[in-house]
Design a protein around this motif. Structure first.
Motif, PDB file in Angstrom:
ATOM      1  N   GLU A 237     -13.738   2.784  40.159  1.00 13.93           N
ATOM      2  CA  GLU A 237     -14.541   3.464  39.155  1.00 13.93           C
ATOM      3  C   GLU A 237     -15.905   2.782  39.001  1.00 13.93           C
ATOM      4  N   ASN A 238     -16.966   3.584  39.024  1.00  9.14           N
ATOM      5  CA  ASN A 238     -18.352   3.111  38.888  1.00  9.14           C
ATOM      6  C   ASN A 238     -18.763   2.144  40.012  1.00  9.14           C
ATOM      7  N   ARG A 239     -18.089   2.238  41.141  1.00 13.16           N
ATOM      8  CA  ARG A 239     -18.438   1.416  42.310  1.00 13.16           C
ATOM      9  C   ARG A 239     -19.121   2.286  43.353  1.00 13.16           C
ATOM     10  N   PRO A 240     -19.956   1.691  44.204  1.00 14.81           N
ATOM     11  CA  PRO A 240     -20.619   2.487  45.252  1.00 14.81           C
ATOM     12  C   PRO A 240     -19.620   2.989  46.284  1.00 14.81           C
ATOM     13  N   GLN A 241     -20.018   4.045  46.968  1.00 12.01           N
ATOM     14  CA  GLN A 241     -19.151   4.622  48.000  1.00 12.01           C
ATOM     15  C   GLN A 241     -18.898   3.588  49.099  1.00 12.01           C
ATOM     16  N   GLY A 242     -17.657   3.505  49.542  1.00 13.37           N
ATOM     17  CA  GLY A 242     -17.296   2.539  50.570  1.00 13.37           C
ATOM     18  C   GLY A 242     -16.920   1.171  50.023  1.00 13.37           C
ATOM     19  N   PHE A 243     -16.882   1.021  48.696  1.00 14.58           N
ATOM     20  CA  PHE A 243     -16.529  -0.270  48.097  1.00 14.58           C
ATOM     21  C   PHE A 243     -15.119  -0.672  48.497  1.00 14.58           C
ATOM     22  N   TRP A 244     -14.960  -1.934  48.823  1.00 15.82           N
ATOM     23  CA  TRP A 244     -13.644  -2.475  49.183  1.00 15.82           C
ATOM     24  C   TRP A 244     -13.584  -3.925  48.732  1.00 15.82           C
ATOM     25  N   SER A 245     -12.402  -4.377  48.380  1.00 18.76           N
ATOM     26  CA  SER A 245     -12.247  -5.736  47.871  1.00 18.76           C
ATOM     27  C   SER A 245     -10.907  -6.305  48.313  1.00 18.76           C
ATOM     28  N   ASN A 246     -10.709  -7.591  48.049  1.00 20.38           N
ATOM     29  CA  ASN A 246      -9.440  -8.219  48.393  1.00 20.38           C
ATOM     30  C   ASN A 246      -8.281  -7.590  47.630  1.00 20.38           C
ATOM     31  N   GLN A 247      -8.515  -7.238  46.373  1.00 21.96           N
ATOM     32  CA  GLN A 247      -7.459  -6.616  45.582  1.00 21.96           C
ATOM     33  C   GLN A 247      -7.102  -5.237  46.117  1.00 21.96           C
ATOM     34  N   LEU A 248      -8.108  -4.452  46.495  1.00 23.18           N
ATOM     35  CA  LEU A 248      -7.843  -3.140  47.086  1.00 23.18           C
ATOM     36  C   LEU A 248      -7.064  -3.284  48.396  1.00 23.18           C
ATOM     37  N   ALA A 249      -7.461  -4.244  49.211  1.00 26.05           N
ATOM     38  CA  ALA A 249      -6.764  -4.470  50.474  1.00 26.05           C
ATOM     39  C   ALA A 249      -5.321  -4.882  50.224  1.00 26.05           C
ATOM     40  N   ARG A 250      -5.097  -5.723  49.216  1.00 28.75           N
ATOM     41  CA  ARG A 250      -3.753  -6.230  48.944  1.00 28.75           C
ATOM     42  C   ARG A 250      -2.813  -5.124  48.480  1.00 28.75           C
ATOM     43  N   ILE A 251      -3.260  -4.302  47.531  1.00 29.70           N
ATOM     44  CA  ILE A 251      -2.362  -3.254  47.032  1.00 29.70           C
ATOM     45  C   ILE A 251      -2.188  -2.137  48.062  1.00 29.70           C
ATOM     46  N   THR A 252      -3.209  -1.903  48.895  1.00 36.34           N
ATOM     47  CA  THR A 252      -3.073  -0.898  49.959  1.00 36.34           C
ATOM     48  C   THR A 252      -2.052  -1.347  50.984  1.00 36.34           C
ATOM     49  N   GLU A 253      -2.122  -2.616  51.365  1.00 34.71           N
ATOM     50  CA  GLU A 253      -1.180  -3.128  52.355  1.00 34.71           C
ATOM     51  C   GLU A 253       0.244  -3.145  51.792  1.00 34.71           C
ATOM     52  N   LYS A 254       0.383  -3.485  50.518  1.00 27.53           N
ATOM     53  CA  LYS A 254       1.711  -3.473  49.898  1.00 27.53           C
ATOM     54  C   LYS A 254       2.293  -2.065  49.905  1.00 27.53           C
ATOM     55  N   ARG A 255       1.475  -1.084  49.541  1.00 29.07           N
ATOM     56  CA  ARG A 255       1.944   0.295  49.537  1.00 29.07           C
ATOM     57  C   ARG A 255       2.317   0.749  50.939  1.00 29.07           C
ATOM     58  N   ASN A 256       1.516   0.381  51.951  1.00 35.24           N
ATOM     59  CA  ASN A 256       1.805   0.778  53.321  1.00 35.24           C
ATOM     60  C   ASN A 256       3.107   0.167  53.826  1.00 35.24           C
ATOM     61  N   ARG A 257       3.380  -1.081  53.445  1.00 35.22           N
ATOM     62  CA  ARG A 257       4.645  -1.706  53.846  1.00 35.22           C
ATOM     63  C   ARG A 257       5.827  -0.975  53.221  1.00 35.22           C
ATOM     64  N   GLN A 258       5.693  -0.610  51.963  1.00 31.58           N
ATOM     65  CA  GLN A 258       6.779   0.108  51.300  1.00 31.58           C
ATOM     66  C   GLN A 258       7.026   1.466  51.951  1.00 31.58           C
ATOM     67  N   VAL A 259       5.952   2.138  52.354  1.00 33.77           N
ATOM     68  CA  VAL A 259       6.091   3.436  53.013  1.00 33.77           C
ATOM     69  C   VAL A 259       6.793   3.276  54.361  1.00 33.77           C
ATOM     70  N   ARG A 260       6.385   2.274  55.140  1.00 38.45           N
ATOM     71  CA  ARG A 260       7.042   2.047  56.436  1.00 38.45           C
ATOM     72  C   ARG A 260       8.519   1.718  56.249  1.00 38.45           C
ATOM     73  N   ASP A 261       8.812   0.932  55.218  1.00 35.09           N
ATOM     74  CA  ASP A 261      10.197   0.582  54.926  1.00 35.09           C
ATOM     75  C   ASP A 261      10.998   1.829  54.575  1.00 35.09           C
ATOM     76  N   ALA A 262      10.416   2.719  53.762  1.00 31.73           N
ATOM     77  CA  ALA A 262      11.099   3.952  53.371  1.00 31.73           C
ATOM     78  C   ALA A 262      11.376   4.834  54.585  1.00 31.73           C
ATOM     79  N   VAL A 263      10.411   4.954  55.480  1.00 33.30           N
ATOM     80  CA  VAL A 263      10.586   5.771  56.683  1.00 33.30           C
ATOM     81  C   VAL A 263      11.747   5.235  57.528  1.00 33.30           C
ATOM     82  N   ASN A 264      11.779   3.920  57.730  1.00 34.25           N
ATOM     83  CA  ASN A 264      12.838   3.330  58.551  1.00 34.25           C
ATOM     84  C   ASN A 264      14.210   3.460  57.898  1.00 34.25           C
TER      85      ASN A 264
END
Length: 454
Positions: A237-264
């Motif tokens: 929110e209120n960040r420029p387009q393309g903004f990315w941070s360590n926190q965004l990377a961390r929660i994205t990776e956590k969500r992706n791991r959970q999705v892969r786990d669910a698929v398997n």
């Protein structure tokens, strides 16, 4: 016949190891960009694309090539050549009508990291550690000739084919590709089939003609996606387009791991069900481009699109090949509307005859009422109709699909070790419990069949 499996391990890298991995993956990306520039210019001027040996010969004196071990650099160039070949193949597919979406030429990746592949012949095992060589220039520049990673205790070094270093969301993974043998399936019942209907709350509903039914619950996965979307919205929110941070990377990776786990986990539940009940064929209901053409409202569309049903279908297909179970995909037009118990006709998509009308009615999201008033599970009705779509073609006997199995399929929740028993249909016989095999973090994604590693 050998297939290939793949296991992903998260690398817990200290500062020095992380710097080495970033350098190696960065040099791989720069080398790929150089090859992309050459390939694109050659295509624009001559209409031809270079092969992998052309790339190898052209860039063997490139500094980015020399910063990597020679075979590793060649693997990077080979991947670029394959991307150009894929582009040409899709163009040919458009001409023949097998491909509908126009492809785009491979593009550059600025300030990025690229996957690095080490053939196992170049990786040595000593005292439980894997030694990965670096390029000649790296030793000259920095005095470093190799780096080390631990060998997973659950893998056999002699069966390894290659090891990949995969950068993703500011983390690094080691992907171990290994040979696997085809599994001998259990005794099957000729003509037995399992129909699979996909959805959102009920991610996958299965009905078979051997008297079994189940539902894999998708509400927890939907909840994970909802939480992820909220957090992303707040952090951006209120960040420029393309903004990315360590926190965004961390929660994205956590969500992706959970999705892969669910698929398997979900795919393993389906395969274990087939093996336990001797099912010969799996029929998956799937409409092509169903997510691209979804029109269920903005909120429902977001939930539907983010559920990785396509990846689940591919995973089930891989495991079916491994265990020698037949897999068939069919379109699922009108399977939710038509009544299975009333044997309504099932026209293909766009072929509904004038005056066609279903005998029953879907009275709520999860409940279907047949013509005589029998109420059954709506998704169970859809899964049974998916089998009917191919029944004549395969010569299937559907007489054992009863209203009892369609009324109350066994509900299976992911990430729960044991499911509570429920009464079987209207009788007093309890269904046996299904146990969801837990997948440890270092084995998520394994094993996969040849050339499919996610």
């Amino acid at each position: 016949m050998s297939n290939y499996g793949c296991q992903q391990n998260l690398i817990n890298a200290d500062f020095s190891l992380k710097a080495i991995l970033e350098f190696v993956c960065g040099e791989s990306n720069k080398l790929a960009n150089c090859a992309l520039y050459y390939g694109r210019q050659l295509y624009f001027k001559t209409g031809k694309i270079p092969g992998k040996y052309d790339f190898h010969k052209m860039f063997k004196s490139n500094l980015h090539f020399k910063a990597l071990y020679s075979h590793v650099a060649q693997q990077t160039l080979t991947s670029v050549a394959e991307s150009f070949s894929s582009y040409i193949g899709r163009l040919l597919g458009i001409k023949s009508g097998t491909v509908t979406q126009h492809p785009k030429l491979p593009k550059y990746r600025k300030d990025s990291l690229k996957l690095v592949t080490f053939p196992i012949a170049d990786v040595k095992l000593k005292n439980g550690l894997l030694r990965f060589p670096l390029g000649s220039k790296v030793k000259l520049w920095f005095g470093i000739g190799e780096f080390f990673l631990p060998m997973p205790s659950n893998l056999d070094y002699k069966k390894l084919v290659e090891i990949r270093i995969l950068p993703r969301n500011r983390c690094f993974y080691a992907e171990f590709v290994y040979r696997t043998e085809e599994q001998l399936g259990s005794a099957v019942l000729p003509g037995s089939v399992l129909g699979l209907d996909n959805g959102i709350n009920n991610w996958l509903t299965g009905v078979s003609n051997v008297g079994t039914s189940f539902i894999i619950d998708g509400r927890h996965l939907k909840s994970l996606n909802q939480w992820y979307n909220k957090r992303i919205s707040v952090l951006k929110e209120n960040r420029p387009q393309g903004f990315w941070s360590n926190q965004l990377a961390r929660i994205t990776e956590k969500r992706n791991r959970q999705v892969r786990d669910a698929v398997n986990k979900a795919a393993r539940i389906v395969i274990d069900h087939c093996l336990k009940n001797g099912i010969e064929t799996v029929v998956f209901g799937w409409n092509k481009e169903q997510k691209q053409n979804a029109n269920m409202g903005q909120k429902t569309n977001q939930k539907f699109v983010q559920i990785p049903t396509g990846r689940l279908k591919e995973r089930i297909l891989q495991l079916c090949h491994q265990y020698k179970i037949k897999f068939l995909e069919t379109e699922e037009a009108y399977t939710s509307k038509a009544s299975f118990l009333d044997n309504d006709s099932l026209p293909a998509f766009g072929e509904k005859t004038e005056g066609w009308k279903e005998s029953g009615k879907r009275i709520t999201r999860g409940l279907y009422r047949s013509a005589d008033g029998t109420k059954i599970n709506a998704d169970g009705n859809g899964a049974a109709n998916i089998i009917r779509k191919v029944a004549i073609k395969l010569g299937l006997d559907l007489s054992r699909i009863s209203s009892g199995e369609l009324i109350a399929p066994l509900k299976i929740r992911l990430w729960v070790l044991q499911e509570s028993p429920r009464m079987h249909g209207m009788g007093s016989i309890k269904h046996h419990l299904y146990y969801v095999r837990s997948i440890t973090p270092n084995t998520v994604g394994a094993p996969l069949t040849k050339n499919i590693c996610q």
